[in-house]
Design a protein around this motif. Structure first.
Motif, mmCIF file in Angstrom:
data_model
loop_
_atom_site.group_PDB
_atom_site.id
_atom_site.type_symbol
_atom_site.label_atom_id
_atom_site.label_comp_id
_atom_site.label_asym_id
_atom_site.label_seq_id
_atom_site.Cartn_x
_atom_site.Cartn_y
_atom_site.Cartn_z
ATOM 1 N N ASN A 136 -40.780 53.741 22.388
ATOM 2 C CA ASN A 136 -40.276 53.729 23.761
ATOM 3 C C ASN A 136 -40.159 52.316 24.316
ATOM 4 O O ASN A 136 -39.530 52.107 25.350
ATOM 5 C CB ASN A 136 -41.192 54.550 24.670
ATOM 6 C CG ASN A 136 -41.182 56.024 24.316
ATOM 7 O OD1 ASN A 136 -40.126 56.590 24.063
ATOM 8 N ND2 ASN A 136 -42.353 56.646 24.287
ATOM 9 N N THR A 137 -40.821 51.365 23.648
ATOM 10 C CA THR A 137 -40.753 49.971 24.074
ATOM 11 C C THR A 137 -40.379 49.100 22.890
ATOM 12 O O THR A 137 -40.546 49.494 21.732
ATOM 13 C CB THR A 137 -42.105 49.500 24.640
ATOM 14 O OG1 THR A 137 -43.132 49.685 23.657
ATOM 15 C CG2 THR A 137 -42.468 50.277 25.897
ATOM 16 N N THR A 179 -24.567 44.362 25.404
ATOM 17 C CA THR A 179 -25.821 44.236 26.134
ATOM 18 C C THR A 179 -25.571 43.518 27.445
ATOM 19 O O THR A 179 -24.702 42.638 27.530
ATOM 20 C CB THR A 179 -26.872 43.470 25.311
ATOM 21 O OG1 THR A 179 -28.042 43.265 26.117
ATOM 22 C CG2 THR A 179 -26.349 42.119 24.858
ATOM 23 N N SER A 180 -26.329 43.894 28.461
ATOM 24 C CA SER A 180 -26.158 43.253 29.767
ATOM 25 C C SER A 180 -26.823 41.884 29.830
ATOM 26 O O SER A 180 -26.532 41.090 30.726
ATOM 27 C CB SER A 180 -26.740 44.146 30.871
ATOM 28 O OG SER A 180 -28.140 44.323 30.679
ATOM 29 N N ASP A 181 -27.703 41.578 28.867
ATOM 30 C CA ASP A 181 -28.409 40.300 28.890
ATOM 31 C C ASP A 181 -28.773 39.891 27.464
ATOM 32 O O ASP A 181 -29.732 40.409 26.885
ATOM 33 C CB ASP A 181 -29.675 40.402 29.744
ATOM 34 C CG ASP A 181 -30.291 39.044 30.045
ATOM 35 O OD1 ASP A 181 -30.020 38.083 29.300
ATOM 36 O OD2 ASP A 181 -31.064 38.947 31.021
ATOM 37 N N VAL A 184 -32.311 38.775 26.499
ATOM 38 C CA VAL A 184 -33.366 39.791 26.361
ATOM 39 C C VAL A 184 -33.217 40.556 25.044
ATOM 40 O O VAL A 184 -34.176 40.750 24.303
ATOM 41 C CB VAL A 184 -33.352 40.772 27.551
ATOM 42 C CG1 VAL A 184 -34.356 41.911 27.334
ATOM 43 C CG2 VAL A 184 -33.660 40.035 28.833
ATOM 44 N N PRO A 200 -34.677 42.567 19.955
ATOM 45 C CA PRO A 200 -35.309 42.006 21.154
ATOM 46 C C PRO A 200 -35.517 40.497 21.002
ATOM 47 O O PRO A 200 -36.007 40.030 19.976
ATOM 48 C CB PRO A 200 -36.642 42.750 21.235
ATOM 49 C CG PRO A 200 -36.439 43.992 20.427
ATOM 50 C CD PRO A 200 -35.514 43.603 19.318
ATOM 51 N N ALA A 203 -39.076 38.995 26.613
ATOM 52 C CA ALA A 203 -39.511 40.039 27.530
ATOM 53 C C ALA A 203 -38.511 40.172 28.679
ATOM 54 O O ALA A 203 -37.957 39.182 29.157
ATOM 55 C CB ALA A 203 -40.895 39.703 28.073
ATOM 56 N N GLY A 204 -38.271 41.396 29.113
ATOM 57 C CA GLY A 204 -37.336 41.629 30.193
ATOM 58 C C GLY A 204 -36.668 42.980 30.049
ATOM 59 O O GLY A 204 -37.079 43.805 29.226
ATOM 60 N N GLU A 205 -35.634 43.225 30.833
ATOM 61 C CA GLU A 205 -34.894 44.467 30.795
ATOM 62 C C GLU A 205 -33.411 44.185 30.571
ATOM 63 O O GLU A 205 -32.876 43.206 31.086
ATOM 64 C CB GLU A 205 -35.060 45.254 32.098
ATOM 65 C CG GLU A 205 -36.482 45.743 32.340
ATOM 66 C CD GLU A 205 -36.580 46.595 33.590
ATOM 67 O OE1 GLU A 205 -35.526 46.826 34.218
ATOM 68 O OE2 GLU A 205 -37.696 47.023 33.917
ATOM 69 N N ALA A 206 -32.770 45.045 29.805
ATOM 70 C CA ALA A 206 -31.334 44.920 29.557
ATOM 71 C C ALA A 206 -30.754 46.308 29.340
ATOM 72 O O ALA A 206 -31.440 47.214 28.850
ATOM 73 C CB ALA A 206 -31.059 44.033 28.342
ATOM 74 N N THR A 207 -29.513 46.458 29.702
ATOM 75 C CA THR A 207 -28.795 47.716 29.506
ATOM 76 C C THR A 207 -27.875 47.587 28.300
ATOM 77 O O THR A 207 -27.115 46.620 28.197
ATOM 78 C CB THR A 207 -27.967 48.073 30.745
ATOM 79 O OG1 THR A 207 -28.834 48.213 31.872
ATOM 80 C CG2 THR A 207 -27.204 49.378 30.527
#
Length: 216
Positions: A136-137, A179-181, A184, A200, A203-207
């Motif tokens: 999940n991560t 990817t949005s970023d 990340v 990856p 650390a961070g969030e991306a769509t």
């Protein structure tokens, strides 16, 4: 009653002639109506004297938008040009809108509504990655594979483990992945469109967005 000044197509795909059973596959052309701010107007708010008619380049549809001549539907990867005429005397509206209906393969995927991430479960350093450990991560430096779990074909068939027709990979359905970023996570697909890989970076969030080969 709300005044409208724009329309847009609801249905923009159709199956090839051989895949269309007009008794079971009741595709009809439809429109959404927009107000001056671009908001969709609900059907009960439209004028009572609203008139809508359709014409198309292949003589597939009747004036009311239903399929009239199934045999005229071209093969997949072709398109039909449709012109919709919308009028209302009470609202002083007379609009003409042109849009395209694309012919798509019945077995191609229209949507993917479920997915999961997996990493290589092989911890002994073997280069033959099995990717059978669901996560999940993400961990920086560990490549992951994005697997589809629920997909709906253009003919309405739902592919899932629950329906005993589980999907094992993307089955060549991936056109592109973004990817949005990129700082990340980076993303890529293989040449066959079967596998989507995520790496990856920090650390961070991306769509992550996957565009299907059908263009939907």
């Amino acid at each position: 009653m709300e005044c409208f000044n724009g329309v847009s197509a609801i249905n923009e795909t159709i199956l090839p002639s051989a895949s269309v059973d007009t008794d079971a596959y009741q595709l009809g052309l439809g429109l959404e109506y927009k107000d001056t701010e671009g908001n969709v107007i609900q059907a009960d708010k439209l004028p009572e004297d609203l008139k809508v008619s359709f014409a198309d380049s292949k003589d597939v549809f009747a004036e009311d938008g239903t399929i009239a001549n199934k045999e005229n539907i071209p093969s997949a990867n072709n398109s039909i040009t449709v012109v919709a005429t919308v009028s209302s005397e009470s609202q002083d509206v007379n609009l003409t809108e042109e849009f395209t209906v694309n012919v798509v393969n019945a077995g191609d995927w229209a949507t993917v509504s479920g997915s999961q991430l997996k990493i290589d479960n092989d911890i002994d350093g073997d280069t033959d990655a099995s990717y059978d450990n669901t996560v999940n991560t993400a961990v920086v430096g560990d490549d992951m594979i994005l697997f589809p779990t629920v997909a709906t074909q253009n003919d309405g068939t739902v592919l899932s483990e629950e329906n005993d027709n589980a999907v094992q990979d993307w089955n060549g359905q991936v056109e592109s992945v973004e990817t949005s970023d990129v700082t990340v996570v980076t993303v890529s697909k293989d040449a066959s469109g079967d596998t989507v890989t995520l790496r990856p970076i920090s650390a961070g969030e991306a769509t992550v967005t996957v565009e299907l080969a059908s263009g939907l």
